[in-house]
Motif scaffolding. Structure first.
Motif, PDB file in Angstrom:
ATOM      1  N   MET A 194     -41.513 -14.445 160.518  1.00  0.00           N
ATOM      2  CA  MET A 194     -41.942 -13.584 161.621  1.00  0.00           C
ATOM      3  C   MET A 194     -41.900 -14.362 162.934  1.00  0.00           C
ATOM      4  O   MET A 194     -42.426 -15.475 163.017  1.00  0.00           O
ATOM      5  N   ARG A 195     -41.273 -13.783 163.955  1.00  0.00           N
ATOM      6  CA  ARG A 195     -41.281 -14.360 165.291  1.00  0.00           C
ATOM      7  C   ARG A 195     -42.475 -13.787 166.042  1.00  0.00           C
ATOM      8  O   ARG A 195     -42.613 -12.572 166.197  1.00  0.00           O
ATOM      9  N   VAL A 196     -43.345 -14.669 166.493  1.00  0.00           N
ATOM     10  CA  VAL A 196     -44.533 -14.259 167.244  1.00  0.00           C
ATOM     11  C   VAL A 196     -44.398 -14.781 168.667  1.00  0.00           C
ATOM     12  O   VAL A 196     -44.251 -15.991 168.882  1.00  0.00           O
ATOM     13  N   ASP A 205     -48.084 -15.136 175.505  1.00  0.00           N
ATOM     14  CA  ASP A 205     -47.902 -15.392 176.938  1.00  0.00           C
ATOM     15  C   ASP A 205     -47.846 -16.879 177.258  1.00  0.00           C
ATOM     16  O   ASP A 205     -47.650 -17.265 178.417  1.00  0.00           O
ATOM     17  N   GLN A 206     -47.990 -17.730 176.215  1.00  0.00           N
ATOM     18  CA  GLN A 206     -47.889 -19.176 176.430  1.00  0.00           C
ATOM     19  C   GLN A 206     -46.867 -19.837 175.506  1.00  0.00           C
ATOM     20  O   GLN A 206     -46.826 -21.054 175.387  1.00  0.00           O
ATOM     21  N   GLY A 207     -46.044 -19.058 174.858  1.00  0.00           N
ATOM     22  CA  GLY A 207     -45.024 -19.624 173.979  1.00  0.00           C
ATOM     23  C   GLY A 207     -44.749 -18.707 172.795  1.00  0.00           C
ATOM     24  O   GLY A 207     -45.248 -17.581 172.727  1.00  0.00           O
ATOM     25  N   SER A 208     -43.941 -19.197 171.855  1.00  0.00           N
ATOM     26  CA  SER A 208     -43.597 -18.413 170.670  1.00  0.00           C
ATOM     27  C   SER A 208     -43.526 -19.315 169.451  1.00  0.00           C
ATOM     28  O   SER A 208     -43.374 -20.539 169.570  1.00  0.00           O
ATOM     29  N   LYS A 209     -43.631 -18.700 168.282  1.00  0.00           N
ATOM     30  CA  LYS A 209     -43.571 -19.428 167.011  1.00  0.00           C
ATOM     31  C   LYS A 209     -42.825 -18.596 165.990  1.00  0.00           C
ATOM     32  O   LYS A 209     -42.899 -17.363 166.001  1.00  0.00           O
ATOM     33  N   LEU A 210     -42.120 -19.299 165.084  1.00  0.00           N
ATOM     34  CA  LEU A 210     -41.554 -18.677 163.900  1.00  0.00           C
ATOM     35  C   LEU A 210     -42.435 -19.098 162.728  1.00  0.00           C
ATOM     36  O   LEU A 210     -42.534 -20.290 162.425  1.00  0.00           O
ATOM     37  N   ILE A 211     -43.104 -18.141 162.103  1.00  0.00           N
ATOM     38  CA  ILE A 211     -44.019 -18.492 161.023  1.00  0.00           C
ATOM     39  C   ILE A 211     -43.538 -17.892 159.702  1.00  0.00           C
ATOM     40  O   ILE A 211     -42.904 -16.838 159.677  1.00  0.00           O
ATOM     41  N   LEU A 220     -55.874 -16.759 165.990  1.00  0.00           N
ATOM     42  CA  LEU A 220     -55.619 -16.994 164.573  1.00  0.00           C
ATOM     43  C   LEU A 220     -54.336 -17.779 164.342  1.00  0.00           C
ATOM     44  O   LEU A 220     -54.262 -18.637 163.456  1.00  0.00           O
ATOM     45  N   ILE A 221     -53.309 -17.470 165.115  1.00  0.00           N
ATOM     46  CA  ILE A 221     -52.016 -18.143 164.942  1.00  0.00           C
ATOM     47  C   ILE A 221     -52.001 -19.476 165.661  1.00  0.00           C
ATOM     48  O   ILE A 221     -51.506 -20.483 165.148  1.00  0.00           O
ATOM     49  N   GLY A 222     -52.541 -19.516 166.861  1.00  0.00           N
ATOM     50  CA  GLY A 222     -52.699 -20.765 167.604  1.00  0.00           C
ATOM     51  C   GLY A 222     -51.464 -21.221 168.364  1.00  0.00           C
ATOM     52  O   GLY A 222     -50.327 -21.082 167.901  1.00  0.00           O
ATOM     53  N   GLY A 223     -51.699 -21.741 169.582  1.00  0.00           N
ATOM     54  CA  GLY A 223     -50.636 -22.382 170.346  1.00  0.00           C
ATOM     55  C   GLY A 223     -49.709 -21.477 171.123  1.00  0.00           C
ATOM     56  O   GLY A 223     -48.723 -21.957 171.700  1.00  0.00           O
ATOM     57  N   ILE A 224     -49.990 -20.176 171.167  1.00  0.00           N
ATOM     58  CA  ILE A 224     -49.077 -19.264 171.864  1.00  0.00           C
ATOM     59  C   ILE A 224     -49.795 -18.346 172.848  1.00  0.00           C
ATOM     60  O   ILE A 224     -49.166 -17.516 173.501  1.00  0.00           O
ATOM     61  N   LEU A 239     -48.264 -16.590 157.405  1.00  0.00           N
ATOM     62  CA  LEU A 239     -48.666 -15.277 157.889  1.00  0.00           C
ATOM     63  C   LEU A 239     -49.852 -14.749 157.085  1.00  0.00           C
ATOM     64  O   LEU A 239     -50.845 -14.268 157.639  1.00  0.00           O
ATOM     65  N   ARG A 240     -49.766 -14.840 155.767  1.00  0.00           N
ATOM     66  CA  ARG A 240     -50.865 -14.363 154.917  1.00  0.00           C
ATOM     67  C   ARG A 240     -52.119 -15.195 155.136  1.00  0.00           C
ATOM     68  O   ARG A 240     -53.225 -14.660 155.160  1.00  0.00           O
ATOM     69  N   ARG A 241     -51.946 -16.506 155.287  1.00  0.00           N
ATOM     70  CA  ARG A 241     -53.106 -17.377 155.457  1.00  0.00           C
ATOM     71  C   ARG A 241     -53.767 -17.171 156.825  1.00  0.00           C
ATOM     72  O   ARG A 241     -54.989 -17.029 156.919  1.00  0.00           O
ATOM     73  N   PHE A 242     -52.960 -17.143 157.883  1.00  0.00           N
ATOM     74  CA  PHE A 242     -53.521 -16.991 159.233  1.00  0.00           C
ATOM     75  C   PHE A 242     -54.260 -15.660 159.395  1.00  0.00           C
ATOM     76  O   PHE A 242     -55.345 -15.615 159.964  1.00  0.00           O
ATOM     77  N   LEU A 243     -53.656 -14.583 158.897  1.00  0.00           N
ATOM     78  CA  LEU A 243     -54.182 -13.245 159.146  1.00  0.00           C
ATOM     79  C   LEU A 243     -54.944 -12.668 157.946  1.00  0.00           C
ATOM     80  O   LEU A 243     -55.431 -11.541 158.013  1.00  0.00           O
ATOM     81  N   GLU A 244     -55.024 -13.430 156.857  1.00  0.00           N
ATOM     82  CA  GLU A 244     -55.708 -12.996 155.628  1.00  0.00           C
ATOM     83  C   GLU A 244     -55.191 -11.635 155.164  1.00  0.00           C
ATOM     84  O   GLU A 244     -55.948 -10.683 154.936  1.00  0.00           O
TER      85      GLU A 244
END
Length: 379
Positions: free
Chosen positions: A297-299, A302-308, A273-277, A313-318
């Motif tokens: 939010m810091r996510v 196992d392949q990276g991290s993102k600050l969203i 859902l978040i993508g790229g991490i 956050l509301r859009r990705f996770l509904e």
């Protein structure tokens, strides 16, 4: 042609459509004489589309942008408007913009709904945009029914009427949009034409006609939301600019069906859902409001991290809101939240609860819009 004749005409047409519960509500709306126009809003119904269906419940005059009469549209006859070169085409008519004005208090048809007022069709980009030009008070008949629950106490509906009227005026005065003032979605205010009009919404709008919330003599940014989860927010803690009337206050929304909610996600699902991490390992709020609403939010995966952001956050996770806590257990993340919406300004479920306890609409508005005054609209 009388209003009763119009009602019979439109009623006959609607009987040929699939049955929906809202159809019954249209019939009584048709025979209510519209309010004398005072402020006309431009509502974007369809934006930059390849075609839009338009019509009228009564015979209607078709004009160009300069007000010249081009012809007449026959009652109950839907036509498609399309781009033609750099102009708008409708049947044999063509102009940079076309305006449809129903006769004898008729209603306009745009795509799949009936609306009060007039229709303006313009070129926008490679397509056409259809606007509903409608009196502010008549617009509110629909908005209050779409944004609130029509069976709520009148004092709650009155509070919603004033908030929606104020918000519309604020947008009209400050948006800077040359084409329209508002659209029909939650991005501005939900508007469904006759479909969301009810006797109760007419009563609430009429009882508060011309009333707004103001600060320093101007309409305020009267934002509202469904439920804050117990306490509204200072606007600057969620958005950027501070406003003296959008202050955090105790909410009375505990009766809301969205007061508490939860969602569960697997690590893999969150990652997709978040993508790229990759698979998510942790979710850590980096910035929150004083009442616990997540702003960033810091996510970590196992392949990276993102600050969203909260919006992402509301859009990705509904999610219904960003007021929540997180717990992780064996690769499953449980999100336990409260409320629905951004948590700023009027809480609709809070207004319902207060009205249900006998609190009047002016006191409800004064609670949620601190330092603002209930006044009449400026001329």
């Amino acid at each position: 042609m009388t209003n009763k004749h119009t009602a019979r005409l439109l009623g006959s047409y609607l009987q040929r459509l699939p049955a929906h519960s809202w159809l019954v509500l249209v019939f009584w709306a048709l025979i209510i004489a519209p309010v004398q126009a005072a402020v006309e809003l431009r509502i974007a119904i369809s934006k930059a589309v390849s075609t839009v269906s338009v019509g009228s419940s009564t015979d209607a005059v078709v004009k160009d942008g300069a007000g010249r009469v081009l012809g007449e549209l026959t009652a109950m006859n839907a036509l498609n408007a399309n781009p033609r070169g750099k102009a708008v085409g409708l049947a044999d008519w063509q102009a940079s913009q076309l305006i449809i004005e129903p006769e004898n208090d008729g209603y306009v048809w745009i795509n799949d709904r009936w609306y009060r007022g007039r229709t303006r069709i313009i070129r926008q980009g490679s397509g056409v945009t259809a606007l509903n030009l409608v009196d502010l008070e008549e617009y509110l008949y629909s908005v209050v029914g779409a944004e609130a629950i029509p069976s709520w106490p009148q004092e709650a509906l009155k509070a919603q009427s004033v908030a929606a009227r104020t918000y519309a005026l604020y947008q009209m005065n400050t948006s800077g949009n040359r084409i329209y003032d508002l659209d029909t979605t939650t991005r501005t205010q939900v508007y469904k034409g006759l479909e969301s009009e009810f006797t109760s919404t007419h009563e609430a709008v009429n009882a508060t006609a011309g009333q707004i919330m103001s600060f320093n003599g101007k309409p305020i940014l009267a934002v509202f939301h469904s439920s804050s989860g117990g306490h509204t927010e200072n606007v600057e803690d969620v958005w950027n600019s501070s406003l003296p009337y959008l202050r955090g206050v105790v909410d009375y929304d505990q009766v809301a069906p969205v007061f508490q909610w939860s969602k569960n996600f697997s690590a893999g699902e969150l990652g997709r859902l978040i993508g790229g991490i990759g698979r998510v390992r942790s979710l850590s709020p980096e910035r929150t409001t004083p009442h616990g609403r997540v702003i960033t939010m810091r996510v970590v995966g196992d392949q990276g991290s993102k600050l969203i952001s909260d919006t992402q956050l509301r859009r990705f996770l509904e999610l219904r809101s960003t007021l929540f806590t997180i717990s992780a257990n064996n690769g499953t993340f449980a999100i336990n939240g409260r409320g629905f919406g951004h948590g700023i300004g009027l809480s609709q479920w809070g207004a319902f609860s207060l009205a249900d306890q006998g609190v009047t609409y002016d006191r409800i508005l004064g609670h949620y819009y601190q330092n603002a005054r209930l006044t009449e609209m400026p001329n």
